[in-house]
Design an enzyme around this catalytic site. Structure first.
Site, short mmCIF file in Angstrom:
data_model
loop_
_atom_site.label_atom_id
_atom_site.label_comp_id
_atom_site.label_asym_id
_atom_site.label_seq_id
_atom_site.Cartn_x
_atom_site.Cartn_y
_atom_site.Cartn_z
N TYR A 137 0.99 -1.08 0.12
CA TYR A 137 0.19 -0.04 0.03
C TYR A 137 1.02 1.15 0.03
O TYR A 137 1.48 1.55 1.00
CB TYR A 137 -0.82 -0.18 1.36
CG TYR A 137 -1.87 1.12 1.44
CD1 TYR A 137 -3.03 0.72 0.66
CD2 TYR A 137 -1.88 2.05 2.13
CE1 TYR A 137 -4.24 1.83 0.89
CE2 TYR A 137 -2.89 3.28 2.15
CZ TYR A 137 -4.03 2.82 1.68
OH TYR A 137 -5.27 3.75 1.90
N GLN A 139 1.26 4.68 -0.01
CA GLN A 139 0.72 6.23 -0.05
C GLN A 139 1.79 7.29 0.51
O GLN A 139 1.80 8.05 -0.20
CB GLN A 139 -0.67 6.05 1.11
CG GLN A 139 -1.50 7.31 1.00
CD GLN A 139 -2.78 7.21 1.85
OE1 GLN A 139 -3.71 6.62 1.36
NE2 GLN A 139 -2.72 7.96 3.18
N SER A 146 0.80 12.37 6.92
CA SER A 146 -0.58 12.67 7.29
C SER A 146 -1.71 13.58 6.20
O SER A 146 -2.69 13.24 6.03
CB SER A 146 -0.79 13.44 8.63
OG SER A 146 -0.18 12.42 9.64
N ARG A 312 8.02 -11.92 41.62
CA ARG A 312 9.13 -11.20 42.12
C ARG A 312 8.89 -10.99 43.61
O ARG A 312 8.06 -10.41 44.09
CB ARG A 312 9.61 -9.86 41.16
CG ARG A 312 10.73 -8.96 41.78
CD ARG A 312 11.98 -9.81 41.32
NE ARG A 312 13.02 -8.60 41.52
CZ ARG A 312 14.35 -9.15 41.39
NH1 ARG A 312 14.69 -10.20 40.96
NH2 ARG A 312 15.32 -8.15 41.37
N GLN A 332 2.93 -0.75 43.23
CA GLN A 332 2.65 -1.33 42.01
C GLN A 332 1.39 -1.57 41.56
O GLN A 332 1.09 -1.55 40.38
CB GLN A 332 3.43 -2.86 42.46
CG GLN A 332 3.69 -3.77 41.10
CD GLN A 332 4.89 -3.40 40.55
OE1 GLN A 332 5.62 -2.60 41.00
NE2 GLN A 332 5.58 -4.23 39.46
N ARG A 335 0.01 1.15 39.56
CA ARG A 335 0.31 1.42 38.05
C ARG A 335 0.12 0.38 37.32
O ARG A 335 -0.18 0.48 36.25
CB ARG A 335 2.05 1.46 38.30
CG ARG A 335 2.49 2.77 39.03
CD ARG A 335 3.98 2.50 39.49
NE ARG A 335 4.94 2.38 38.23
CZ ARG A 335 6.19 1.92 38.36
NH1 ARG A 335 6.47 1.70 39.47
NH2 ARG A 335 6.65 1.71 37.26
N THR A 424 2.17 6.42 14.73
CA THR A 424 2.17 7.39 13.49
C THR A 424 1.72 6.80 12.33
O THR A 424 1.41 7.51 11.32
CB THR A 424 3.84 7.92 13.40
OG1 THR A 424 4.59 6.56 13.56
CG2 THR A 424 3.95 8.91 14.65
N GLU A 426 -0.97 5.29 9.49
CA GLU A 426 -2.21 5.32 9.62
C GLU A 426 -2.81 6.41 10.19
O GLU A 426 -3.87 6.68 10.63
CB GLU A 426 -3.06 4.02 9.88
CG GLU A 426 -2.76 2.93 8.92
CD GLU A 426 -3.01 2.97 7.55
OE1 GLU A 426 -4.08 3.58 7.22
OE2 GLU A 426 -2.15 3.17 6.80
#
Length: 666
Positions: A137, A139, A146, A312, A332, A335, A424, A426
């Site tokens: 493809y 393009q 973009s 761990r 932990q 997050r 980034t 598509e």
């Protein structure tokens, strides 16, 4: 599931308060999907031809050749086993290696299906399905990505010969980045400016043969090659991302994709009875697959980090007892568990996008274009939201695994390197959010006209209420009520969009205002997209979900996802007066409580992703938790350990140690 020897995570699995097999079905979408995935995963994992643990140690040429071998072998197996399209797709998924086949099946074929006439599809698709031609493809250009309308490649109609002359008039018009182009593709769907009788008719797609089907040499006028090494060691370097220049290459007139526009023999440009919007159907398809891929990549990273966090142990030992499991630390959990919830959230919004694509496609075929702008905005925004969040989450999972997460054998560095291009390709993620913002500003501007917002913007029809309402949460448990959460997210999204619209109204030049307020507009678009994900998770919970305790666990994850977003973006919620500081404090208290509810189920929740050890490719994320002996074993496999005394000792180390540098031949 793989995993030999002692199951170090067995105790964790016994804590689960739900049926893991039923959760696998919810994750996969159906018991049939689970069965297909199981078979294909085992097929790949049991075949030495699909070995991948040495990938990061291979040179670029060896890595690429190895990928070619795997792709050819996979195609042979697909034909030998007569796999269905679904099975073949899952087989390629579990092989887990970026290859030219990704673009052939994922973009070249969909482009012809979406933009070609029935006659063109009958000519080209059988060849592509049999892989008698291999497509890419083309393009993006060196100077434009973009901004598709800014592409410089031209396709000029020559009425004398009934051909198009495809040309790259500048260096920046070189096609740049298409996967599969560099060394493999025989054909491309190339995008170029249609020039007829000196008039520019915009960018259209053309099927161009690049290489000979006999000896694979580039055809006359074609300059093609690979653009070079990319980020990471193995990662995306298995793909031949390419560069391509056309020097007045002639192609037959019927190789212009004519689904939307065509040029007659006499040089007349004729709009087909299928509107130009049909082109966006392919874009919607590709972007909804990217959202689905985000949930896969995120769930993979979360699976590794969660299992290793349970294995761990660090600090906290008393009287010689065992140290504390890392997963038991609240830092932990705060997050890790929102990332676990995000994996499920992205999975379900991906399911909805798949439905939306099907719905839009059926409407387009019936000449109903009413939902296309919304579908375009949803896929653009959710592509941006999920890929950015996933890229950040993979890196966070690496850090959650401590120092060992930095080892290639953890599987996380390569996963990160493979995934981050999604931010980034598509559509650049910020540019996509600005497209969503334009859609939102248009919707807000029409609120007083009597035209009702639909789909994901339907909440804007209650603008008067949402602009004035105050959150009703008075107690901690009120934040578990879907209607309370949803209204807070709706009010925040609407108020941010309305504020942007009001500020835009202060500019005499709308485009100048849009440029000046672009950062605010991106934030408003993000708020809208986060609302979509939260609302689709809540809608999922309203479905009939079988299995003991499964629905309850999903409700917990839904609350974690929403309340973590509220915590992270509390500035938005507070500045728009959607909630009070006290309500934010209550939400945070509820969130901490939810982490404790997730904890006993964490290992089972990642087991439900149903990934084999081969697919995970991680010593830290092994199903049996047998991490340390395997880390030690992996270390000795590195080529540096082939010899005890390293190459270069006599030339470079000994002279330093013996203070003989002046006499050394450096």
């Amino acid at each position: 599931m793989e995993g030999v020897g002692v199951d170090h995570l067995a105790d964790e699995r016994q804590k689960a308060r739900f049926d893991v097999e039923e959760m696998k079905v919810v994750w996969a979408g159906s018991s049939h999907a689970v069965e297909v995935s199981d078979r294909m995963a085992r097929l790949v994992a049991s075949d030495p031809a699909f070995r991948k643990d040495n990938r990061t140690m291979l040179s670029r040429k060896d890595l690429f050749k190895n990928t070619l071998r795997k792709a050819a072998y996979a195609w042979r197996r697909i034909m030998e086993l007569r796999l269905t399209e679904e099975e073949a797709s899952r087989l390629r998924f579990f092989i887990d290696e970026p290859a030219y086949t990704d673009l052939h099946w994922g973009m070249f074929i969909p482009a012809i299906k979406g933009q070609g006439t029935e006659e063109q599809q009958q000519k080209w698709l059988p060849l592509a399905y049999k892989m008698q031609i291999i497509g890419c493809y083309a393009q993006t250009e060196l100077g434009h990505g973009s901004n598709v309308q800014g592409l410089e490649t031209t396709a000029t109609f020559d009425p004398q010969t009934d051909e198009f002359i495809v040309d790259s008039p500048t260096l920046t018009s070189s096609k740049w980045w298409p996967g599969g182009l560099g060394k493999v593709s025989t054909h491309a769907v190339a995008y170029a400016r249609l020039i007829v009788k000196g008039q520019d008719h915009g960018v259209h797609g053309f099927i161009v043969q690049l290489r000979s089907l006999d000896d694979h040499m580039p055809l006359p006028g074609i300059t093609v090659g690979d653009i070079g090494m990319k980020f990471g060691s193995g990662a995306y370097n298995s793909m031949d991302n390419g560069l391509l220049r056309f020097d007045h290459v002639r192609i037959p007139r019927d190789q212009m994709l004519k689904g939307v526009l065509q040029v007659t023999r006499e040089g007349k440009v004729v709009q087909s009875n299928v509107p130009r919007q049909l082109i966006y159907g392919t874009m919607v398809y590709v972007r909804q697959t990217i959202v689905a891929d985000a949930s896969c990549a995120l769930s993979r990273a979360v699976c590794i980090a969660t299992r290793y966090s349970a294995v761990r142990r660090q600090f906290g030992s008393q009287n010689g007892g065992p140290e504390t499991q890392v997963i038991d630390y609240k830092t932990q959990q705060s997050r890790l568990f929102p990332l676990l919830a995000s994996a499920y959230a992205f999975r379900f919004v991906g399911e909805w996008l798949k439905w939306l694509y099907t719905d839009v496609t059926q409407r387009l075929q019936a000449n109903d274009f009413s939902t296309l702008p919304e579908a375009h905005a949803c896929t653009a925004g959710l592509k941006s939201l999920t890929t950015s969040a996933t890229a950040d989450a993979i890196e966070e999972c690496r850090k959650l695994c401590g120092g060992h997460g930095y080892l290639s054998s953890s599987g996380l560095p390569e996963l990160f390197a493979v995934y981050i291009p999604a931010c980034t390709y598509e559509g650049d993620n910020t540019v996509l959010l600005l497209q969503v913002a334009r859609f939102l500003m248009k919707t807000v501007s029409q609120l007083g006209s009597g035209k009702q917002p639909v789909g994901s913007t339907a909440y804007m029809s209650r603008a008067e209420h949402l602009m004035q309402c105050r959150c009703s949460a008075q107690r901690v448990e009120d934040w578990l009520k879907p209607n309370v959460v949803l209204e807070a997210f709706e009010a925040r999204a609407l108020r941010m969009s309305v504020a942007c619209a009001q500020n835009l109204g202060k500019f005499s030049n709308p485009e100048e205002g849009f440029a000046e307020l672009s950062a605010d507009l991106v934030e408003a678009a993000t708020a809208h997209c986060q609302l979509i994900v939260v609302s689709k998770f809540i809608e999922k919970l309203q479905q009939d979900i079988p299995g003991k305790g499964v629905k309850q666990q999903l409700q917990t994850l839904c609350s974690v996802y929403a309340l973590h977003l509220l915590h992270k973006h509390q500035g938005d919620f507070l500045s728009t007066s959607c909630v009070t500081p006290k309500q934010v404090a209550l939400a945070n208290e509820q969130l901490r409580s939810l982490y404790s509810q997730v904890r006993p189920n964490a290992i089972a929740l990642v087991d439900a992703f149903n990934y084999t050890d081969h697919y995970l490719g991680s010593v830290l994320g092994r199903y049996d938790g047998n991490v340390y002996p395997k880390l030690y074993e992996e270390a000795w496999k590195d080529p540096l350990n082939d010899s005890v005394v390293p190459d270069g000792y006599h030339e470079y180390i000994r002279p330093v140690l013996k203070q003989q540098l002046r006499n050394a031949r450096l």
